[in-house]
Write an enzyme that holds these catalytic residues in place. Structure first.
Site, PDB file in Angstrom:
ATOM      1  N   LEU A 147       0.756  -1.239   0.044  1.00 42.83           N
ATOM      2  CA  LEU A 147      -0.005  -0.049  -0.024  1.00 42.83           C
ATOM      3  C   LEU A 147       0.801   1.256  -0.086  1.00 42.83           C
ATOM      4  CD1 LEU A 147      -2.917   1.107  -0.003  1.00 42.83           C
ATOM      5  CD2 LEU A 147      -3.038   0.956   2.344  1.00 42.83           C
ATOM      6  N   VAL A 150       1.409   2.552  -3.495  1.00 39.31           N
ATOM      7  CA  VAL A 150       0.318   3.220  -4.106  1.00 39.31           C
ATOM      8  C   VAL A 150       0.149   4.600  -3.559  1.00 39.31           C
ATOM      9  CG1 VAL A 150      -2.076   3.186  -4.765  1.00 39.31           C
ATOM     10  CG2 VAL A 150      -0.669   0.852  -4.803  1.00 39.31           C
ATOM     11  N   GLU A 151       0.450   4.655  -2.125  1.00 42.71           N
ATOM     12  CA  GLU A 151       0.058   5.897  -1.345  1.00 42.71           C
ATOM     13  C   GLU A 151       1.124   7.018  -1.637  1.00 42.71           C
ATOM     14  OE1 GLU A 151      -2.662   6.755   0.299  1.00 42.71           O
ATOM     15  OE2 GLU A 151      -3.698   5.091   0.421  1.00 42.71           O
ATOM     16  N   SER A 152       2.409   6.685  -1.484  1.00 46.54           N
ATOM     17  CA  SER A 152       3.334   7.668  -1.417  1.00 46.54           C
ATOM     18  C   SER A 152       4.659   7.133  -2.319  1.00 46.54           C
ATOM     19  CB  SER A 152       3.880   7.942  -0.185  1.00 46.54           C
ATOM     20  OG  SER A 152       4.324   6.523   0.509  1.00 46.54           O
ATOM     21  N   HIS A 256      -7.942   3.729  -7.187  1.00 48.53           N
ATOM     22  CA  HIS A 256      -6.630   3.432  -6.008  1.00 48.53           C
ATOM     23  C   HIS A 256      -6.767   1.846  -5.981  1.00 48.53           C
ATOM     24  CE1 HIS A 256      -4.841   3.888  -2.273  1.00 48.53           C
ATOM     25  NE2 HIS A 256      -5.465   3.082  -1.742  1.00 48.53           N
TER      26      HIS A 256
END
Length: 539
Positions: A147, A150-152, A256
């Site tokens: 994750l 994908v997030e940062s 997302h």
């Protein structure tokens, strides 16, 4: 949470070099010549049952094949098998139950941008073992370990336009609700270890709230619990399906979740897609040491024999030049520096405290106190969060006794003392280096490196080769004339403890806006000791 959907320009310097060195013996360059076909259809993908998924996982109770039965593994397969990425692949639980055009689009993006995963996996090196261990300890699916990609893009310092922050892109209210500490000194959202614990707590809570459906939990993590709950209620009222794919959710969230699923397909078997990951061993890379008291980060870096910039990158939760006065006082450093750090820390004794507390007396002024303690008014204002010059008798001031590079006690001998200095702006190529890796490490572009060093785009670097890391016109000396204005000189200024942009600008007769422009930094960016700024000054 706001995901990062575009390929960022990576900003790594010496931390990447340190990581590359520690991983060098595990590096490999052999890739499969052909890329097998991607999932062909939705029905084919859904036929990949959990039993089939388990066939690529290791069974510790199964006897090893004989030499006659065994098929020799390629170097790439061996490197993957022994890496943390293999353990993550084996622990995935739900991605293979889903497949559609949106997921395939995400798979295609990762396959078409192979450098992205190579660089992100390298950036994950200091923290991915800790994250994986915590997910495994909780019995959660290993898809969650992906994750932060994908997030940062695995950048602990990342901030989105909506002001989500850190590896896990926490918004301030959510961070507060999950117990992450945030103030002038420290932001737990940027602390990779603290934010991981909070993120997993939050994801577990969402998983239970949304009937143990991981796709709905991930959607709520991105869009907020309220948005997902309302979308579910609307569908239920209309007699429609209540799975993730049937909900009317924000566009960002609809991209997302498939992006994480597509990434999971790729990371489950990266060699199938012809992708190379940074060969991170499945063993601890990071040591976390509680120093017990507030400590200057530059001093801590020197105790660990690390450059301040590397130390700051490993400890991004600290927003100022020291740990929090009231804690936490835990510092992250490479595990192979832990023994040295703790030994030197013990030798320092109480000298690790780099701050004095002064009780203000009647008649005191900030100017007089700063003069007496050989510091600056700006430093006192920043340390004590004072916006003006008014102080009150009886109150206490925190006085920084800041360490600068080279100010260590005589009893502490740095390994770097016996090393020959390398000229500023020159990089010596090491085994395994590439143009894009060096460019990203030093905040450059490949085109700049090629131009400044008169290379071809297909150039093969040789260990020991030296590369210019800045325009040759700027490497003649530390003070040179600007090509834009012959009446200006370029000076490299090293930020010191207590410095602010306002103070630097005022002392050099320039404006803060000029410093921001010359160094391509944001107005709200933090500066830290050891950082270099380029200043154009009148002769």
């Amino acid at each position: 949470m706001i995901s990062v959907l575009h390929k960022p320009r990576f900003r790594r310097r010496r931390l990447a070099a340190l990581i590359s060195f520690t991983l060098l013996i595990n590096a490999c360059s052999t890739l499969q010549d052909e890329i097998p076909e991607e999932p062909g259809s939705l029905s084919e993908a859904r036929n990949q049952t959990s039993t089939a998924n388990q066939t690529r996982r290791r069974d510790i109770n199964r006897p090893l094949p004989t030499a006659e039965q065994a098929t020799p593994l390629s170097e790439a397969e061996i490197a993957f098998r022994d890496s943390i990425w293999s353990r993550i692949s084996e622990g995935m639980q739900f991605y293979h139950r889903h497949y559609n055009d949106d997921i395939q689009e995400a798979i295609d993006w990762f396959v078409e941008n192979p450098d992205y995963l190579t660089e992100v996996s390298e950036r994950a090196t200091p923290f991915i073992f800790e994250i994986t261990d915590e997910i495994e300890r909780r019995g959660l699916p290993m898809e969650l370990a992906l994750l932060p990609v994908v997030e940062s893009a695995f950048r602990p310092e990342a901030r989105s336009r909506a002001n989500a922050a850190g590896l896990w892109q926490f918004m301030a209210p959510t961070a507060r609700s999950m117990g992450l500490k945030r103030d002038w000194w420290y932001d737990g959202r940027h602390d990779p270890i603290a934010s991981t614990s909070a993120a997993l707590d939050y994801l577990e809570r969402l998983y239970q709230q949304f009937d143990q459906d991981w796709l709905l939990a991930l959607a709520a993590y991105n869009a907020g619990q309220g948005n997902v709950s309302r979308a579910l209620s609307r569908n239920q009222q209309r007699g429609q399906n209540s799975d993730f794919w049937s909900l009317a959710l924000p566009r960002e969230t609809r991209r997302h979740v498939p992006r994480l699923l597509g990434l999971s397909y790729v990371m489950a078997d990266p060699l199938k897609y012809g992708l190379t990951l940074s060969p991170v061993p499945d063993e601890p890379w990071l040591a976390r040491v509680d120093v017990g008291n507030q400590i200057d980060l530059t001093l801590a870096a020197q105790l660990a024999d690390l450059e301040p910039e590397v130390f700051y990158q490993l400890n991004p939760g600290y927003l100022q030049w020291a740990t929090h006065p009231d804690g936490p006082h835990i510092v992250n450093l490479p595990i192979d520096r832990q023994e040295l750090f703790e030994s030197r820390l013990e030798d320092l004794g109480d000298q690790q405290i780099t701050w004095d507390r002064y009780q203000i007396k009647p008649g005191d002024t900030l100017i007089a106190i700063a003069r007496n303690y050989r510091t600056t008014v700006g430093a006192l204002q920043q340390v004590n969060n004072i916006s003006g010059s008014r102080i009150r008798a009886g109150d206490s001031l925190l006085i920084p006794r800041a360490y600068r590079e080279g100010d260590l006690l005589p009893s502490i001998q740095l390994a770097a003392d016996n090393q020959s200095p390398i000229p500023a702006g020159i990089y010596t190529v090491r085994s395994g280096d590439s143009l894009w890796g060096i460019a990203n490490r030093y905040r450059l572009t490949v085109a700049e490196l090629i131009n400044w060093n008169q290379l071809s785009s297909e150039a093969i670097l040789q260990p020991g080769q030296r590369l210019m890391l800045q325009d040759p016109a700027l490497t003649a000396s530390t003070n040179i004339r600007s090509s834009q204005n012959p009446d200006m000189q370029v000076t490299r200024y090293e930020v010191r403890s207590g410095d602010t942009l306002v103070r630097i600008a005022r002392s050099h007769g320039i404006s803060v806006d000029q410093i921001l422009q010359w160094n391509n930094i944001r107005r709200n960016a933090l500066i830290h000791p050891g950082q270099e700024l380029r200043l154009y000054l009148n002769q």
